[in-house]
Design an enzyme around this catalytic site. Structure first.
Site, PDB file in Angstrom:
ATOM      1  N   ASN A 398       0.820  -1.202   0.000  1.00  0.00           N
ATOM      2  CA  ASN A 398       0.000   0.000   0.000  1.00  0.00           C
ATOM      3  C   ASN A 398       0.862   1.264   0.000  1.00  0.00           C
ATOM      4  O   ASN A 398       1.013   1.909  -1.041  1.00  0.00           O
ATOM      5  CB  ASN A 398      -0.942  -0.021   1.209  1.00  0.00           C
ATOM      6  CG  ASN A 398      -2.058   0.983   1.080  1.00  0.00           C
ATOM      7  OD1 ASN A 398      -1.965   1.929   0.313  1.00  0.00           O
ATOM      8  ND2 ASN A 398      -3.130   0.781   1.820  1.00  0.00           N
ATOM      9  N   ASP A 399       1.462   1.581   1.130  1.00  0.00           N
ATOM     10  CA  ASP A 399       2.200   2.836   1.225  1.00  0.00           C
ATOM     11  C   ASP A 399       3.338   2.928   0.213  1.00  0.00           C
ATOM     12  O   ASP A 399       3.639   4.000  -0.302  1.00  0.00           O
ATOM     13  CB  ASP A 399       2.763   3.007   2.636  1.00  0.00           C
ATOM     14  CG  ASP A 399       1.642   3.104   3.671  1.00  0.00           C
ATOM     15  OD1 ASP A 399       0.573   3.629   3.308  1.00  0.00           O
ATOM     16  OD2 ASP A 399       1.844   2.653   4.803  1.00  0.00           O
ATOM     17  N   VAL A 400       3.964   1.794  -0.099  1.00  0.00           N
ATOM     18  CA  VAL A 400       5.150   1.837  -0.969  1.00  0.00           C
ATOM     19  C   VAL A 400       4.786   2.076  -2.429  1.00  0.00           C
ATOM     20  O   VAL A 400       5.663   2.235  -3.269  1.00  0.00           O
ATOM     21  CB  VAL A 400       5.994   0.546  -0.853  1.00  0.00           C
ATOM     22  CG1 VAL A 400       6.528   0.381   0.551  1.00  0.00           C
ATOM     23  CG2 VAL A 400       5.217  -0.677  -1.288  1.00  0.00           C
ATOM     24  N   ALA A 439       0.820   3.522   7.343  1.00  0.00           N
ATOM     25  CA  ALA A 439       1.042   4.946   7.518  1.00  0.00           C
ATOM     26  C   ALA A 439      -0.286   5.674   7.716  1.00  0.00           C
ATOM     27  O   ALA A 439      -0.314   6.848   8.037  1.00  0.00           O
ATOM     28  CB  ALA A 439       1.778   5.528   6.319  1.00  0.00           C
TER      29      ALA A 439
END
Lengths: 472, 95
Positions: A398-400, A439
């Site tokens: 997700n965040d990456v 995050a």
């Protein structure tokens, strides 16, 4: 039976055994730093540990007359502690490795603090320099102990909240100052029989570890665990000075330096200075703002469509994340990839340095599923190839892959180097729900025109896609 | 006896060794290395053994006991976890 502890050359023999241990540790670590020799490295280090442990049963530093009860306790403690850890380490799933490392690391820090406690509370009189090292090791060991346990609790899902407030940080700072003040007064007094002071000192140090770790979000845990790992190394080295034990000094210092370096590398790959990780709090409460919705709406598709899209692509890039680890999907993914390769589809895996909960977490899991190294690409390679890929599968990451990191808006992940998957032809996101990543930031990627969503558990979805592809 | 500057020299050289070993490591090995170095500081076990061995008071025995217990956990757990991780690297390497 003669008393072996009274043998005059015993000290030399023990020191020689520690010398051998130090050599085996360093060579072991050296071997572990290259993929070809890594496997042998742990055997070298293990042999070193065995040598040091066996010889330590007759370490003359224990005095010439060690009561039998001490030996009995020693053996029971080793059997229970070592046995439980061995068993849990064998049984635990590969996906839980990060928290197990945190747990074992915390135990090491706790052991260092215990050594300090025995030395400080003991009647033996120490020089001031030795006392200083003992209290320093005690602080670091205690903080590493309680901090690592909190990290373990968070990754294990026992502690879900990320407590965060300015007040808490100030309280923590005050307690830390109190710890340092108590440490100094112990050293200045030059004696160590002030029980209440020492007790308060140890308790306060433990609280500092807890309060420091509680506000840190899960996305930052790898960095934090690595930091505590380095700290435990240092604590061990300091207690090694106190006990005049060369094996502890050398091994502890090497780990302290190596761990510090690793921590730096990890923080760098997240583009966040270490101070930011420790004191800014990330993935806690600031991520709630909505970023999505500026492009179209979500486009959910079913597994049959997903299978068709993949089967007729030329080049597919798979971006695994923590979701793959949780779903234990790595074996099923490799099955699907092999099927795609049979259809002459080029498939590669894109590994973001901090995908999952530890750097290299994905590599370990894919290695477990026997995916060959050549299939894995790092962030740079991936970003060079992404515009030539016609299908990207984001599996539980997700965040990456969140494009918001590239934008100039206030966001906790602003500036974090990401995989630019939005540049590929189509992006397929396999995800259990729309929950944001660790995050806590909503992901714009999901709302883009070239993004399709496949909702479901990673393993079941991949399995369903494989079935669908077989049927077609 | 290890004291004063000798101790500092050991500290400095060991720190350089640690840095040098890690400096050029591919990122795929970061986790196994973290785990491996976690195992290596399990050497705290020998210190805990000495602390327990020299203990005379009940307090010393109790704290020493906990110390050995925790340290043995660090060493044994660290070894098993690292070994399991690296085992996988081996199998994929031989293909």
């Amino acid at each position: 039976m003669g008393n072996i502890l009274a043998w005059p050359y015993l000290g030399t023999v023990i020191n020689a055994s520690y010398f051998v241990t130090a050599y085996l540790f360093i060579m072991g670590l050296k071997r572990m730093s290259s993929p070809k020799t890594a496997r042998g490295g742990i055997l070298w280090a293990g042999a070193g540990m065995l040598v040091a442990t066996l010889f330590s049963f007759v370490n003359p530093a224990m005095g010439q007359h060690v009561p039998a009860v001490n030996y009995v306790l020693m053996i029971i403690a080793m059997a229970v502690g070592g046995g439980l850890a061995w068993y849990s380490g064998r049984r635990v799933a590969m996906t839980s490795m990060p928290q197990m490392i945190a747990l074992y690391n915390g135990m090491g820090g706790g052991a260092a603090a215990c050594i300090a406690a025995v030395e400080l509370f003991g009647a033996e009189h120490h020089q001031r320099s030795v006392l200083a090292l003992a209290v320093l090791g005690a602080i670091i060991g205690a903080v590493s102990f309680s901090g690592s346990l909190i990290a373990f609790g968070k990754l294990q899902g026992l502690i879900r909240k990320s407590l965060r407030s300015k007040v808490l940080q100030i309280v923590n700072l005050l307690i830390f100052i109190a710890v340092v003040a108590m440490a100094i007064s112990v050293v200045v007094a030059g004696n160590s029989d002030n029980m209440p002071l020492l007790t308060a000192f140890f308790l306060a140090a433990l609280v500092v570890g807890i309060l420091t770790t509680l506000p840190i979000g899960g996305a930052d845990m790898p960095v934090v665990i690595s930091l505590y790992n380095a700290l435990t190394g240092l604590a061990v080295a300091f207690e090694g000075f106190v006990l005049q034990n060369a094996a502890m000094i050398i091994a502890g210092t090497v780990v302290g330096a190596a761990g510090g370096m690793l921590t730096q590398l990890m923080a760098k790959s997240m583009n966040r200075p270490l101070t930011n990780v420790l004191f800014a709090g990330f993935g806690a409460d600031e991520g709630a703002q909505a970023v999505g919705g500026e492009g179209g709406a979500l486009k959910p598709i079913d597994v049959t469509d997903a299978a068709v899209m993949m089967a007729f692509a030329n080049k597919v890039i798979i971006v695994p994340g923590y979701g793959m680890a949780v779903a234990q999907a790595q074996h099923k993914v490799w099955e699907l990839v092999q099927m795609l390769m049979d259809r002459d589809v080029t498939v590669k895996f894109a590994i973001h340095p901090v995908a999952g909960r530890m750097p290299g977490h994905m590599n370990v899991l894919l290695a477990e599923a026997e995916v060959p190294y050549e299939k894995l690409m790092d962030r740079h390679e991936t970003n060079n190839e992404l515009d030539r890929a016609d299908c990207v599968i984001v599996l539980g990451a997700n965040d990456v892959v969140n494009p918001v990191a590239r934008k100039d808006v206030a966001s906790p992940i602003k500036g974090m180097p990401i995989l630019d998957v939005d540049k590929a032809g189509t992006v397929m996101v396999i995800k259990r729900s729309l929950n944001p990543g660790f995050a806590g930031v909503d992901n714009e990627l999901f709302y883009m025109d070239n993004t399709a969503m496949v909702f479901g558990d990673g393993k079941k979805t991949i399995q369903a896609i494989t079935e669908a592809m077989k049927a077609s | 006896m290890i004291e004063g500057f000798t101790a500092l020299y050991i500290f400095m050289l060991a720190a350089f060794t640690g840095y040098e070993i890690i400096a050029r490591v591919p990122s795929i090995l970061h986790t196994p290395l973290m785990s491996g170095s976690n195992f290596i500081h399990g050497i705290v076990l020998v210190g805990a053994m000495v602390a327990l061995g020299q203990a005379h008071s009940p307090f010393g025995l109790a704290v020493g006991f906990i110390g050995v217990l925790l340290a043995a956990g660090n060493a044994a757990g660290g070894y098993v976890v690292t070994e399991r991780m690296l085992e996988m690297f081996k199998s994929s390497k031989e293909d």
